[in-house]
Design a protein around this motif. Structure first.
Motif, PDB file in Angstrom:
ATOM      1  N   TRP A 195       5.700   7.466  -8.127  1.00 42.01           N
ATOM      2  CA  TRP A 195       4.924   7.828  -9.313  1.00 42.01           C
ATOM      3  C   TRP A 195       5.623   8.907 -10.131  1.00 42.01           C
ATOM      4  CZ3 TRP A 195       1.505   4.819 -11.349  1.00 42.01           C
ATOM      5  CH2 TRP A 195       0.850   3.892 -10.545  1.00 42.01           C
ATOM      6  N   VAL A 230       2.491   1.648  -3.611  1.00 38.55           N
ATOM      7  CA  VAL A 230       1.647   2.120  -4.715  1.00 38.55           C
ATOM      8  C   VAL A 230       1.076   3.511  -4.462  1.00 38.55           C
ATOM      9  CG1 VAL A 230       1.055  -0.232  -5.396  1.00 38.55           C
ATOM     10  CG2 VAL A 230      -0.441   1.000  -3.803  1.00 38.55           C
ATOM     11  N   THR A 231       1.158   4.004  -3.227  1.00 36.28           N
ATOM     12  CA  THR A 231       0.684   5.365  -2.953  1.00 36.28           C
ATOM     13  C   THR A 231       1.832   6.353  -2.775  1.00 36.28           C
ATOM     14  OG1 THR A 231       0.541   4.860  -0.569  1.00 36.28           O
ATOM     15  CG2 THR A 231      -1.469   4.558  -1.899  1.00 36.28           C
ATOM     16  N   SER A 232       3.040   5.929  -3.099  1.00 39.58           N
ATOM     17  CA  SER A 232       4.207   6.788  -2.918  1.00 39.58           C
ATOM     18  C   SER A 232       4.319   7.806  -4.050  1.00 39.58           C
ATOM     19  CB  SER A 232       5.480   5.925  -2.861  1.00 39.58           C
ATOM     20  OG  SER A 232       6.641   6.730  -2.882  1.00 39.58           O
ATOM     21  N   GLY A 233       4.271   9.090  -3.698  1.00 39.89           N
ATOM     22  CA  GLY A 233       4.409  10.151  -4.690  1.00 39.89           C
ATOM     23  C   GLY A 233       5.742  10.118  -5.417  1.00 39.89           C
ATOM     24  N   ARG A 282       0.816  -1.201   0.000  1.00 37.82           N
ATOM     25  CA  ARG A 282       0.000   0.000   0.000  1.00 37.82           C
ATOM     26  C   ARG A 282       0.855   1.258   0.000  1.00 37.82           C
ATOM     27  NH1 ARG A 282      -4.406   1.388   4.552  1.00 37.82           N
ATOM     28  NH2 ARG A 282      -3.538  -0.580   5.272  1.00 37.82           N
ATOM     29  N   SER A 283       1.909   1.249   0.801  1.00 37.79           N
ATOM     30  CA  SER A 283       2.814   2.396   0.838  1.00 37.79           C
ATOM     31  C   SER A 283       3.555   2.570  -0.490  1.00 37.79           C
ATOM     32  CB  SER A 283       3.833   2.235   1.970  1.00 37.79           C
ATOM     33  OG  SER A 283       3.201   2.273   3.227  1.00 37.79           O
ATOM     34  N   TRP A 288       8.558   4.311   4.683  1.00 35.36           N
ATOM     35  CA  TRP A 288       8.035   2.947   4.570  1.00 35.36           C
ATOM     36  C   TRP A 288       9.090   1.943   4.112  1.00 35.36           C
ATOM     37  CZ3 TRP A 288       8.776   1.518  -0.420  1.00 35.36           C
ATOM     38  CH2 TRP A 288       8.759   2.518  -1.398  1.00 35.36           C
ATOM     39  N   ASP A 347       0.325  -2.117   6.176  1.00 41.59           N
ATOM     40  CA  ASP A 347       0.341  -1.952   4.735  1.00 41.59           C
ATOM     41  C   ASP A 347       0.014  -3.232   4.038  1.00 41.59           C
ATOM     42  OD1 ASP A 347       1.011   0.767   4.643  1.00 41.59           O
ATOM     43  OD2 ASP A 347       3.073   0.270   5.180  1.00 41.59           O
TER      44      ASP A 347
END
Length: 441
Positions: free
Chosen positions: A290, A284-287, A281-282, A430, A441
């Motif tokens: 991306w 795929v949500t890491s700015g 989760r951490s 993370w 996570d």
């Protein structure tokens, strides 16, 4: 595309990526004849094979086509007025020729990436679970075997050639994630960027050498030997890889005790993924991750557009012979020529060195998985770029090709903007949790 590392050795020595306690007092092992630098050289050879097998079709394609059935190649406005078509010397035309239209050519050139995208994330996971040596070795061996079968597949029909290229992509897709996982066990943090640079420069060399050499092979032999020659080079690499490479310093039977202790002690405080816990989760949500995705996607759009279509552009628009074609197609990746295409690719190499090593900057322990994620998205340009490019250049006019280059430029500007705003160079929280942390996570 997936390459290089920035050389920040001095900074790394004074300010390591992670907290490593007494690492500064660990006795360094010599570089000369060391196992870790031997691995760097052999992996560089491996990436040379990977990219030579990837790009040789781009040049061979020019010779595989029956030019008497290619429409609109020589009509008014298709050739660059500043470069009239030179007299083309006679050369070997003993191999089969095919009547493939522009759309079919686009699908053939892009088909490799439809297989390549399938094994990016699985490659990172499998390398961490089962070991990167055999995953990378067998992946490249599979690509070599299908490369050797390419002439047979082409004779059977375009659909068979597309299938073979897809299978080649599946084999190559595991290589970069596997190698990132390998370096997590082999690269001391203070030498990480240097070792990765040596390792991934092979990809650049594969492009620079394979393009002109493919042109020469086509000229003096015929296009089928392009696949036989580079396939043989790949077989030699596989034999060396099997006997000389091991998953970690602790499993290497010939490494010196001094070097083994140097590597293992310098890495002992790095978070290990052996527990099987991955903070998905951490991740795929890491700015910052991306931001790498966008930069990687943008860079690869131009890289793959030029890689797959530049020989066709050189032939149809600039009118170069197959010998000139291979050399001039390689010049942008070498970084010294006279065109804006060259400047573009040379600058692209600089940018790639930044975002590629950024995987290790933000999460060293999960670098293989992160590379798999970003490379999955970065493979999309290779899948759709050639198809779109050939669809936009049906008549092979200068104006049509300008549209292809303008699209690439716009995507690059967008990627630079996003990466500048959201990219980060520090280890993310993370990525440094201990194995007994809460598994929320």
């Amino acid at each position: 595309m997936e390459r290089y590392g920035s050389d920040t050795e001095g900074e790394d020595q004074e300010r390591p990526l992670l907290r490593r306690g007494n690492e500064d007092r660990v006795q360094r092992a010599p570089v000369c004849c060391s196992s870790r630098y031997g691995l760097a050289l052999l992996s560089s050879y491996g990436f040379f094979v990977v990219y030579s097998l990837r790009v040789n079709l781009s040049v061979a394609m020019v010779e595989m086509l029956n030019s008497t059935h290619q429409p609109n190649v020589n009509h008014s406005g298709s050739l660059c007025p500043a470069h009239p078509s030179p007299a083309r010397p006679k050369h070997n035309h003993t191999a089969s020729l095919y009547d493939w239209d522009s759309a079919t050519q686009g699908w053939i050139l892009g088909s490799f990436f439809y297989g390549y995208i399938l094994t990016q994330i699985p490659g990172g996971y499998l390398a961490g679970r089962f070991g990167p040596k055999w995953l990378m070795g067998l992946g490249i061996l599979g690509t070599v075997i299908f490369t050797l079968l390419t002439p047979i597949a082409a004779d059977l029909g375009a659909s068979y050639l597309i299938a073979v290229r897809v299978l080649e992509g599946i084999g190559e897709g595991v290589t970069f994630p596997a190698m990132y996982t390998m370096w997590a066990a082999w690269a001391p943090p203070m030498e990480r960027s240097r070792l990765l640079t040596i390792s991934y420069i092979g990809a650049q060399l594969g492009t620079v050498i394979a393009l002109p050499l493919s042109g020469e092979i086509c000229f003096y032999l015929n296009w089928t030997y392009v696949f036989y020659v580079f396939g043989a080079v790949g077989l030699v690499w596989f034999v060396l890889w099997v006997f000389l490479v091991f998953d970690s310093p602790n499993t290497h039977p010939r490494i010196s005790e001094r070097e083994r202790l140097y590597i293992t002690n310098s890495l002992k405080n790095e978070l290990s993924t052996s527990s099987g816990y991955i903070p998905w989760r951490s991740i795929v949500t890491s700015g910052p991750l991306w931001a790498i995705v966008v930069a990687h996607f943008s860079y690869n759009w131009t890289f793959y557009t030029l890689l797959t279509l530049l020989p066709t552009y050189m032939n149809n628009i600039l009118g170069f012979s197959i010998q000139q074609n291979g050399m001039l197609s390689a010049l942008p990746y070498l970084g010294c020529a006279v065109t804006f295409l060259t400047i573009s690719s040379a600058l692209g190499g600089v940018s790639a060195s930044g975002f590629n090593i950024n995987h290790l900057d933000i999460a060293p322990s999960y670098a293989g998985i992160l590379l798999g994620i970003t490379n999955t998205f970065a493979t999309i340009p290779g899948m759709v770029g050639p198809v779109i490019g050939r669809a936009l250049t049906i008549n092979n006019t200068i104006e049509e090709w300008q549209t292809v280059f303008f699209i690439a430029a716009g995507i690059n500007l967008f990627g630079a903007f996003v990466y500048t705003l959201f990219g980060r160079g520090n280890v993310q929280p993370w990525a440094v949790r201990t194995s007994h942390s809460a598994h929320g996570d």
